[in-house]
Design a protein around this motif. Sequence first.
Motif, PDB file in Angstrom:
ATOM      1  N   THR A  89       1.002   0.189 -21.320  1.00 26.40           N
ATOM      2  CA  THR A  89      -0.372   0.679 -21.184  1.00 26.40           C
ATOM      3  C   THR A  89      -0.578   1.910 -22.055  1.00 26.40           C
ATOM      4  O   THR A  89       0.376   2.599 -22.427  1.00 26.40           O
ATOM      5  CB  THR A  89      -0.685   1.070 -19.723  1.00 26.40           C
ATOM      6  N   GLN A 104       6.197   3.023 -28.045  1.00 30.38           N
ATOM      7  CA  GLN A 104       6.000   1.590 -27.796  1.00 30.38           C
ATOM      8  C   GLN A 104       6.988   0.834 -28.664  1.00 30.38           C
ATOM      9  O   GLN A 104       6.927   0.910 -29.880  1.00 30.38           O
ATOM     10  CB  GLN A 104       4.560   1.186 -28.177  1.00 30.38           C
ATOM     11  N   GLN A 147       3.899  -5.081 -24.455  1.00 23.43           N
ATOM     12  CA  GLN A 147       2.931  -4.013 -24.744  1.00 23.43           C
ATOM     13  C   GLN A 147       2.810  -3.126 -23.503  1.00 23.43           C
ATOM     14  O   GLN A 147       2.607  -3.628 -22.398  1.00 23.43           O
ATOM     15  CB  GLN A 147       1.583  -4.658 -25.078  1.00 23.43           C
TER      16      GLN A 147
END
Length: 281
Positions: free
Chosen positions: A73, A63, A71
Amino acid sequence: MSGNLIIRERCFNWGQRTYLMGILNITPDSFSDGGDFNSTSAALAQAWAMVAAGVDIIDVGGQSTRPGAEQITLAAELERVVPVVELLRSEMTVPISVDTTRAAVAKAAINAGADIVNDISGGTFDPDMLPTVASLDVPIVLMHIKGTPQTMQQMTEYQDLFGEISSFLTQQINAATKAGVDLEKIIIDPGIGFAKNYEQNLEILRELRSLAAMNCPILVGTSRKSFIGRILNQPEPKARVWGTAAACCAAIANGADILRVHDVKEMREVSLVADALFRHS
């Protein structure tokens, strides 16, 4: 900081030398190397290059935490991180950290062979993070941040920069130990570039030693960051290696234990010389 931590039969003797955490971003959108190591084969080749260059820990992140990063999942983060951790662990013995703010990713990565959790939120984004790390009995890096990567650039107002960083980190150290994390396994990070402006990033490097009072190893991440780009007038992050070297040298002079870096070979040379200069006993 003295004391030690043993990870995968490697002993981290705090205060004896500087340790290097090599950045392995398996993201399409990280600020400096987004998309470079998206495939598992590219990630593995980069990891081996870092091992050859003398890396002490490889930090795998799925991430992006650059300013404004979207953001992703939970499923997408797991899908990026877990196969890479499994592959690295099957081929090498170097300690692996997972750069995540999600307890489920931390747990899956540790189960896949990672050794350390590196949480840019200091355990604040996911209420399950600290209990999960405690149950896994692994070290955690607690970083100072205000807001999220989406909002942090608007959150650089401080009455007292070091006072606020210190109180946040103290609060999270207490929360972690209360959740059952061993104090010996906590590493702190002042969060350069995370809700900090140009002057504040420089102040953190100058005053880093004031964090030593917490008795935790200190991790610093300056690598290729925008404050270096501003000083050098260099918009291209990959061209900030020399500037990063100067910032790393300053961090070592002021008590950093771990440097989180992209350019392992170069920063290994910087740290060997800086250790000889500043850690002489």
